[in-house]
Design an enzyme around this catalytic site. Sequence first.
Site, mmCIF file in Angstrom:
data_model
loop_
_atom_site.group_PDB
_atom_site.id
_atom_site.type_symbol
_atom_site.label_atom_id
_atom_site.label_comp_id
_atom_site.label_asym_id
_atom_site.label_seq_id
_atom_site.Cartn_x
_atom_site.Cartn_y
_atom_site.Cartn_z
ATOM 1 N N TYR A 1 0.842 -1.189 0.000
ATOM 2 C CA TYR A 1 0.000 0.000 0.000
ATOM 3 C C TYR A 1 0.883 1.247 0.000
ATOM 4 C CZ TYR A 1 -4.341 2.413 0.031
ATOM 5 O OH TYR A 1 -5.373 3.222 -0.360
ATOM 6 N N ARG B 1 -8.514 11.056 -7.876
ATOM 7 C CA ARG B 1 -7.619 11.663 -6.882
ATOM 8 C C ARG B 1 -6.917 10.537 -6.114
ATOM 9 N NH1 ARG B 1 -8.234 12.413 -1.134
ATOM 10 N NH2 ARG B 1 -7.447 10.401 -1.664
ATOM 11 N N LYS C 1 -5.871 -1.911 -1.304
ATOM 12 C CA LYS C 1 -6.727 -1.728 -0.132
ATOM 13 C C LYS C 1 -7.412 -3.053 0.232
ATOM 14 C CE LYS C 1 -8.117 2.059 2.104
ATOM 15 N NZ LYS C 1 -7.977 3.490 2.083
ATOM 16 N N GLU D 1 -13.404 4.970 -2.948
ATOM 17 C CA GLU D 1 -11.989 5.198 -2.659
ATOM 18 C C GLU D 1 -11.362 6.153 -3.671
ATOM 19 O OE1 GLU D 1 -10.352 3.785 -0.079
ATOM 20 O OE2 GLU D 1 -8.434 4.676 -0.629
ATOM 21 N N ASP D 2 -10.728 7.184 -3.172
ATOM 22 C CA ASP D 2 -9.932 8.094 -4.006
ATOM 23 C C ASP D 2 -10.693 8.685 -5.193
ATOM 24 O OD1 ASP D 2 -7.945 7.849 -2.198
ATOM 25 O OD2 ASP D 2 -6.472 6.927 -3.522
ATOM 26 N N ASP E 1 -13.781 5.775 2.604
ATOM 27 C CA ASP E 1 -12.693 5.679 3.583
ATOM 28 C C ASP E 1 -11.927 6.986 3.728
ATOM 29 O OD1 ASP E 1 -11.135 4.094 5.437
ATOM 30 O OD2 ASP E 1 -9.496 4.401 4.017
ATOM 31 N N ASP E 2 -11.771 7.726 2.628
ATOM 32 C CA ASP E 2 -11.011 8.981 2.704
ATOM 33 C C ASP E 2 -11.706 9.962 3.641
ATOM 34 O OD1 ASP E 2 -9.224 8.114 0.555
ATOM 35 O OD2 ASP E 2 -11.027 8.283 -0.657
ATOM 36 N N ASN F 1 0.041 13.210 3.617
ATOM 37 C CA ASN F 1 0.906 12.185 3.011
ATOM 38 C C ASN F 1 1.347 12.660 1.630
ATOM 39 O OD1 ASN F 1 0.584 10.136 5.037
ATOM 40 N ND2 ASN F 1 -1.508 9.871 4.301
#
Length: 555
Positions: free
Chosen positions: A105, A158, A176, A247-248, A270-271, A410
């Site tokens: 990951y 993203r 993930k 996700e993303d 999740d973000d 991050n």
Amino acid sequence: MTQKSSKLPEPKPGIPKGTALLNDPLFNKGSAFTMAERSALGLSGLLPSQVCTIENQVERVMENYHKKSTDLERYIHLVSLQDRNETLFYRVIADNLEAMMPIVYTPTVGSACQQFGHIFRRSRGMYISYEDRGNIAQVIKNWPSRDVRVIVMTDGERILGLGDQGASGMGIPIGKLSLYTACCGIAPSQTLPVMLDVGTENETYLKDPLYMGLRQKRVRGPEYEAFVAEFIEAAREAWPNVMIQFEDFGNKTAFRLLEIWRDKICTFNDDIQGTAAVTLAGIFSALRLTQKTLLDQRILLLGAGEAGVGIGDLIVTAMVDRGAKLEEARSKIWFVDSQGLVVKSRTGLAEHKLRFAHDFRQIPNFVDAIEAIQPTAIIGVSTLAKAFSREVIEKMSKINERPIIFALSNPTSKAECSAEEAYTWSKGKAIYASGSPFPPFNYEGKTFVPGQGNNCYIFPGVGLGVVATKSKRVTDRMFAESARSLAEQTSQADLDMGRIYPALNRIQEVSAIIAAAVAEVAFRDGLAGVPKPANTLDLVKASMWKPEYESYLVK
Ligand code: NAD
């Protein structure tokens, strides 16, 4: 001879045979097939004579792993193993979880996405292209499993902090879901990574002959939403118990899709929500050190995107659970974005920021905002490296005996401040957590082990709790409970060394307990699709898949 072969054990039903078995990563055991299995399953002559144990196989994988010279090569080595033999892949990961998490990951998966079209070896998961619209229910039938329980899907807009990766973003759902299995034993056969390919704005990819996605600009607006809806409806028709994790997705799309779907299907982002829970857990642990309550807090966030607003919303939920009125709780949460303090008088604020826009004067600068708000905690989710300057940390240390400083951006290069900076500038007073890992730091004879607010503390446990109970929804209360449970599992010894999360090497036991807490919410709130058992922890543990070979022969 005839008598001997007539005693051969029978294979279990549903197990493929011969080369089909060796080419099926869910069933393949490679050199570990026993002689009896080789005879019964048409494998004789297809494997070297020696029957290996899984330990031999792990040793062979690790020997080759250590010969790789870059993290990307290690990633390719592991993903290739996953494509050959999933049980062995998860055994290797389970034995080396802490070391391999940054390979399967973030951060390595980010480089893997950027190189996706160039390192591609074998397809994994489903690529639902915009060209499939109108026909998605049919396309979905090509997936072999009828029992998918967890989908992680992205449109690649993203990816981590890397922007639009188009179809190359598929590395993220794959990685993930590997963590769902590695951290919490969701069976690999029940997981499905999905890429919703609607094009990309990434000019480099559009010009790259090896780019593997649709070569067009992104589809947006009502056509895009109809396409996502068609996939979701088809997936729910095919797999009625499935949980779908967003996700993303791009910032605006993420909030919009969550709003549309959260009360209709079993879904979460999740973000937004996972990040919020891991951060709330960090705050709960920090409060054990400051001896203050959640309602005593005034929290200033730098960055008002998916992570920031998700964190704000969940802290508000937790404050309301502890007796605060909604508006009172919101009044304790403040944001600074790229334009300064988020206040009512600002024009053109994005929808998701409005509920945190307070009646206050405009302040363009973060340091001045600290002076005005006097926060007990600052949380960085801005992608603005070094935004928590010496002046910021010193100011926070003047206002608070133990300032809470979370620098969550991050990758490491984007962190608002390093662990060393937080501890040094606060003279060892800061309660610090980061998004990317930082090594232990010695300040004036005391060693601090900084906690990493890694979402993998939360989403696998939430997923297992939802899957084990066949919950109809994933709710904010589940995330609040997962945060409480995670903080509770942070020991006094962890806190004494400055670490506000349990050690990552305990993640499997920690996740199971979080799953049980989430399952309790599903039962209490009438969302579960199974009867309540006497012991919820036993229920979730019984659902956990283990990376062990099972015999394919009828006893
Ligand atoms: P996002 O794009 O949705 O939001 C970024 C926000 O930062 C926006 O509100 C933007 O206005 C703000 N911003 C940008 N430049 C700024 C500046 N100069 N000053 C103040 N604010 C500024 O992204 P996101 O999903 O919210 O993620 C933000 C960061 O948080 C990323 O670095 C991500 O890696 C990190 N993150 C960490 C964790 C974790 O540690 N568990 C989880 C999720 C996200």
